[in-house]
Write an enzyme that holds these catalytic residues in place. Structure first.
Site, PDB file in Angstrom:
ATOM      1  N   CYS A 121       0.858  -1.187   0.000  1.00  0.00           N
ATOM      2  CA  CYS A 121       0.000   0.000   0.000  1.00  0.00           C
ATOM      3  C   CYS A 121       0.899   1.244   0.000  1.00  0.00           C
ATOM      4  O   CYS A 121       1.755   1.378  -0.869  1.00  0.00           O
ATOM      5  CB  CYS A 121      -0.935  -0.069   1.216  1.00  0.00           C
ATOM      6  SG  CYS A 121      -2.121   1.258   1.428  1.00  0.00           S
ATOM      7  N   ASP A 176      -8.336  -2.782  -8.393  1.00  0.00           N
ATOM      8  CA  ASP A 176      -7.967  -1.732  -7.443  1.00  0.00           C
ATOM      9  C   ASP A 176      -8.481  -0.379  -7.938  1.00  0.00           C
ATOM     10  O   ASP A 176      -7.939   0.193  -8.889  1.00  0.00           O
ATOM     11  CB  ASP A 176      -6.450  -1.702  -7.289  1.00  0.00           C
ATOM     12  CG  ASP A 176      -5.978  -0.844  -6.134  1.00  0.00           C
ATOM     13  OD1 ASP A 176      -6.711   0.087  -5.745  1.00  0.00           O
ATOM     14  OD2 ASP A 176      -4.875  -1.091  -5.627  1.00  0.00           O
ATOM     15  N   HIS A 208      -7.204  -3.903  -4.186  1.00  0.00           N
ATOM     16  CA  HIS A 208      -6.201  -3.330  -3.292  1.00  0.00           C
ATOM     17  C   HIS A 208      -6.149  -4.157  -2.006  1.00  0.00           C
ATOM     18  O   HIS A 208      -7.175  -4.544  -1.465  1.00  0.00           O
ATOM     19  CB  HIS A 208      -6.568  -1.879  -2.971  1.00  0.00           C
ATOM     20  CG  HIS A 208      -5.456  -1.108  -2.341  1.00  0.00           C
ATOM     21  ND1 HIS A 208      -4.425  -0.562  -3.076  1.00  0.00           N
ATOM     22  CD2 HIS A 208      -5.206  -0.792  -1.043  1.00  0.00           C
ATOM     23  CE1 HIS A 208      -3.605   0.070  -2.262  1.00  0.00           C
ATOM     24  NE2 HIS A 208      -4.052  -0.065  -1.030  1.00  0.00           N
TER      25      HIS A 208
END
Length: 239
Positions: A121, A176, A208
């Site tokens: 991330c 994502d 994600h």
């Protein structure tokens, strides 16, 4: 993870100590890995990644990049609370903390050439920026954003891509919503202009956070393949 339990340590930094988690392998140390946190702090997921790396033979160090704000750890729904903490981060502060973790590994006998950096991330973007800033053994980005627009006062990943000094692997999910597929493809092309090997892998059914078992977006098949590719890169580059 029971046999590889993270230990909390304090590592020297240029503006004080940096809290971190570390995990030691049980046998020969194949190399070292700096693990860069998610946007939610040093979560259980990051501790698990560090333990998984130790099980594979690598000493792992995960610095707490939020230490200037008290090292908070947020839940995956605490988006409003984590915003100010992320907003207070700077590129210089992040680089100092990452370098402190690399130095910690070096003090234990693992030089930078046998050190990798892996981020998730927000941490995926940090891993990429580090790979463009200094040569290491390997770098892996799991769904790191900031591709077209820089974060923390840093250039965008597209701007940094030609300057990569470390072999790099990027792992992204097509579902994502935070990172458009078109930008991922732009990054693939830009990274090909670097003087080191680079690779981008896209997972059509992944969102994600697909590598995090604690999130609803966890995708076992994509996660397993991404981890296999990660360990393959570490084996090639670190030993």
């Amino acid at each position: 993870m029971a046999d590889f339990i993270p230990t909390r340590i304090e590592i020297p930094g240029p503006d004080g100590t940096v809290p971190a988690l570390t995990v030691e392998p049980s046998g020969e140390v194949r190399g070292g890995v700096v693990v860069i946190q998610e946007a939610f702090g040093l979560t259980g997921h990051i501790a698990q990644v560090a333990a998984d790396l130790a099980e594979a033979g690598y000493r792992a160090v995960a610095p707490a990049l939020f230490h200037r704000s008290g090292s908070p750890v947020f839940g995956y729904d605490d988006l409003a609370e984590l915003g100010p903490v992320i907003g207070a981060m700077t590129g210089d502060g992040i680089a100092a903390d990452v370098d402190a973790a690399i130095s910690e590994l070096a003090r234990g006998g693992v030089e930078p050439g046998r050190t990798a950096i892996i981020g998730f991330c927000m941490g995926g973007s940090v891993a990429f920026a580090t790979a463009a800033r200094r040569p290491l053994g390997a770098a892996v980005t799991y769904y790191g954003g900031g591709i077209a627009e820089g974060r923390f006062g840093l250039p965008s990943l597209l701007e940094m891509a030609p300057d990569l000094e470390t072999p790099w692997l990027g792992l992204y999910g097509d579902l994502d919503a935070h990172i458009p597929v078109a930008e991922v493809e732009q990054l693939r092309h830009a990274a090909q202009g670097a003087d080191v090997p680079t690779e981008v892998v896209r997972y059509p059914d992944a969102d994600h956070g697909f590598h995090c078992r604690d999130r609803s977006s966890f995708h076992p098949a994509s996660s397993a393949d991404a981890w296999r590719r990660t360990l393959d890169l570490l084996t090639r580059q670190l030993g």
